[in-house]
Enzyme design. Structure first.
Site, PDB file in Angstrom:
ATOM      1  N   ASN A 213       0.799  -1.129   0.057  1.00 28.17           N
ATOM      2  CA  ASN A 213      -0.092  -0.030  -0.056  1.00 28.17           C
ATOM      3  C   ASN A 213       0.743   1.207   0.047  1.00 28.17           C
ATOM      4  OD1 ASN A 213       0.303   0.832   2.836  1.00 28.17           O
ATOM      5  ND2 ASN A 213      -0.461  -0.983   3.226  1.00 28.17           N
ATOM      6  N   ASP A 282      -4.351  -6.342   5.228  1.00 29.44           N
ATOM      7  CA  ASP A 282      -5.385  -6.996   5.777  1.00 29.44           C
ATOM      8  C   ASP A 282      -5.531  -8.298   5.330  1.00 29.44           C
ATOM      9  OD1 ASP A 282      -6.502  -4.887   7.361  1.00 29.44           O
ATOM     10  OD2 ASP A 282      -7.502  -3.964   5.805  1.00 29.44           O
ATOM     11  N   LYS A 292       7.421 -17.498 -10.400  1.00 26.84           N
ATOM     12  CA  LYS A 292       6.772 -16.454 -11.169  1.00 26.84           C
ATOM     13  C   LYS A 292       5.493 -17.253 -11.883  1.00 26.84           C
ATOM     14  CE  LYS A 292       7.055 -12.510 -14.384  1.00 26.84           C
ATOM     15  NZ  LYS A 292       7.462 -11.975 -15.391  1.00 26.84           N
ATOM     16  N   PRO A 310      -2.738 -11.677  10.825  1.00 26.20           N
ATOM     17  CA  PRO A 310      -2.988 -11.495  11.979  1.00 26.20           C
ATOM     18  C   PRO A 310      -3.114 -10.110  12.389  1.00 26.20           C
ATOM     19  CG  PRO A 310      -0.676 -12.224  11.384  1.00 26.20           C
ATOM     20  CD  PRO A 310      -1.646 -12.310  10.292  1.00 26.20           C
ATOM     21  N   ASP A 311      -3.938  -9.835  13.384  1.00 27.34           N
ATOM     22  CA  ASP A 311      -4.075  -8.246  13.757  1.00 27.34           C
ATOM     23  C   ASP A 311      -2.972  -8.046  14.762  1.00 27.34           C
ATOM     24  OD1 ASP A 311      -4.843  -5.782  14.743  1.00 27.34           O
ATOM     25  OD2 ASP A 311      -6.683  -5.785  13.547  1.00 27.34           O
ATOM     26  N   ILE A 312      -1.960  -7.420  14.528  1.00 23.51           N
ATOM     27  CA  ILE A 312      -0.860  -7.117  15.547  1.00 23.51           C
ATOM     28  C   ILE A 312      -1.356  -6.378  16.738  1.00 23.51           C
ATOM     29  CG2 ILE A 312       1.625  -6.311  15.609  1.00 23.51           C
ATOM     30  CD1 ILE A 312       1.691  -6.583  12.446  1.00 23.51           C
ATOM     31  N   PHE A 332      -3.523   3.506  15.219  1.00 19.46           N
ATOM     32  CA  PHE A 332      -3.787   4.496  14.090  1.00 19.46           C
ATOM     33  C   PHE A 332      -5.023   3.766  13.246  1.00 19.46           C
ATOM     34  CE2 PHE A 332      -0.825   8.053  13.557  1.00 19.46           C
ATOM     35  CZ  PHE A 332      -0.009   7.954  14.672  1.00 19.46           C
ATOM     36  N   LYS A 346     -13.171   2.021  15.513  1.00 19.11           N
ATOM     37  CA  LYS A 346     -11.883   1.089  15.771  1.00 19.11           C
ATOM     38  C   LYS A 346     -11.395   0.950  17.181  1.00 19.11           C
ATOM     39  CE  LYS A 346      -9.878   0.986  11.762  1.00 19.11           C
ATOM     40  NZ  LYS A 346      -9.543   1.192  10.644  1.00 19.11           N
ATOM     41  N   LYS A 350     -10.487  -2.538  18.606  1.00 23.39           N
ATOM     42  CA  LYS A 350      -9.137  -3.049  18.949  1.00 23.39           C
ATOM     43  C   LYS A 350      -8.880  -2.828  20.514  1.00 23.39           C
ATOM     44  CE  LYS A 350      -7.628  -2.580  14.434  1.00 23.39           C
ATOM     45  NZ  LYS A 350      -6.757  -3.564  13.618  1.00 23.39           N
TER      46      LYS A 350
END
Ligand code: C5P
Length: 407
Positions: A213, A282, A292, A310-312, A332, A346, A350
């Site tokens: 991203n 995500d 390749k 995984p959501d750190i 953030f 959020k 979280k």
């Protein structure tokens, strides 16, 4: 705004080839908002002219204790009383030995000796050949100067003007500037451990392609830098970005979200702060190809399927340390609209005490930003400013929440 803004710095040059970097340092100090008064020894004038430093500082340079421009002919008193700090760069081996013994046979050492020791800090940036630096006499002098309350900056390492390679180079101007900014920053996180994630992650599809991203890592790097300047012991877990590591920060480079989680788990402090600024992907490809993926000419496109990463932040927020209040977790949220509503939701999802919202498309890659701090009580805006200024404000806010603020 730099912590150096408005400060009056007396910049002293003793004799050494590193004096060419002092021109850059003088310029950088002026740019940071300082007034700079240059004082040079006779030896320094062998390497750099007073004209150059007068032009860069915008003030006549002092080179003699007998300078008749001072009405009372006491330049050593007058110059040192006006200073917020005296910075000697380069500080030669000879000059440091002179400082140690209270020598005062020319203006710069005389002024250092005459400074009001409690009000005017003396900071020196050593510069010399590697053998001179490692000589026990120099090392003894450095140790004693520190005991005497003089701030001796590190030396750099690498190629030297004499052709040798090793320790003893003067730090680059930008590094000295960063150390000086740190010197004038109040140590609101002294003794605290801070772990920061920054940048994007990269999730491989095959060995040459992947999903990532637009996060530049600038906000996270600025936060790591601000935390370090505030006295914290900082570890920065960085996704693939090409930003310079802030001075004094321990950096661990990672690529994927799973690498980032592992690095975070390896470095998370038992007590301290975790600030998750990274834009973690995500999802990752369910099966990343070993080789390749080739076009076969049939017009068929590959079918990609994804699994969730995984959501750190959520993992750490649910850890025992966070649950018992020893680890303060900050998240953030990069949103495109409805910042307050999304950041509030959020924060609850979280389970973190503080969630920092920003508008992603407006800030990705930029040097400035605006932040919305959302906690259980409500929201507070940190208005549009450079990421470094916002990082300092955020760190001060976090320090206040942890009860450690002095500012
Ligand atoms: O869920 P979302 O990505 O919007 O949440 C953003 C916050 O969660 C950021 O603080 C980000 O660093 C963190 N995060 C994380 N691990 C993920 C996804 C997000 O730590 N897998």
């Amino acid at each position: 705004m730099s912590t150096l803004a408005g400060k009056h710095i007396v910049l002293g040059l003793s004799g050494g080839i590193a004096a060419y970097k002092s021109a850059e340092l003088c310029r950088a100090l002026v740019k940071a908002g300082c007034t700079v008064q240059v004082v040079m020894t006779e030896a320094a004038e062998q390497f750099m002219t007073a004209v150059t430093l007068q032009a860069l500082s915008g003030r006549p340079v002092y080179t003699s204790q007998w300078d008749p421009r001072e009405a009372n002919n006491m330049a050593h008193i007058n110059l040192s009383r006006e200073a917020d700090a005296i910075v000697v760069a380069p500080a030669s081996a000879d000059f440091m030995s002179k400082l140690l013994h209270g020598g005062a046979d020319e203006l710069l050492s005389l002024m250092c000796l005459a400074r009001p020791i409690e009000q005017v800090p003396l900071i020196v940036a050593p510069a010399m050949n590697r053998e001179m630096w490692s000589n026990p006499a120099t090392q003894r002098n450095v140790a004693q100067l520190k005991v005497d309350g003089i701030h001796v900056l590190d030396v750099g390492q690498g190629d030297q003007a004499c052709g040798e390679t090793g320790d003893g180079r003067m730090l680059e101007a930008e590094d000295i500037l960063e150390d000086l900014e740190g010197f004038f920053t109040s140590k609101v996180l002294a003794g605290k451990q801070v772990l920061v994630t920054a940048g994007p992650t990269y999730e491989a599809i095959d060995p040459v392609r992947g999903i990532t991203n637009l996060s530049s890592g600038k906000m996270g790097f600025a936060i790591a830098r601000a935390a370090r300047m505030a006295g914290a012991d900082v570890t920065l877990i960085a996704g693939p970005v090409s930003l310079a590591t802030p001075r004094g920060v321990k950096r661990v480079n990672v690529r994927s979200a799973r690498d980032m989680l592992q690095a975070v788990l390896d470095h998370v402090p038992e007590r301290g702060v975790f600030i998750a600024t990274a834009a973690v992907a995500d999802w990752r490809a369910a099966n990343s190809a070993e080789q390749k993926i080739k076009k076969d000419g049939s017009g068929q496109t590959p079918v990609l399927s994804f699994v969730e990463n995984p959501d750190i932040l959520a993992t750490l927020a649910q850890s025992v340390a966070a649950q018992k209040g020893a680890l303060f977790c900050v998240g953030f949220a990069a949103e495109s609209h409805d910042l307050l509503a999304h950041a509030t939701a959020k924060r609850a999802r979280k389970q973190v005490p503080l969630l920092v919202g920003n508008i992603g498309p407006a800030t990705f890659g930029q040097d400035d930003n605006a932040l919305l701090l959302v906690d259980a009580q409500g929201a507070r805006e940190l208005p549009h400013a450079s990421k470094q200024v916002l990082a300092v404000q955020l760190i001060e806010d976090i320090a206040r929440r942890m009860g450690g603020a002095q500012a």
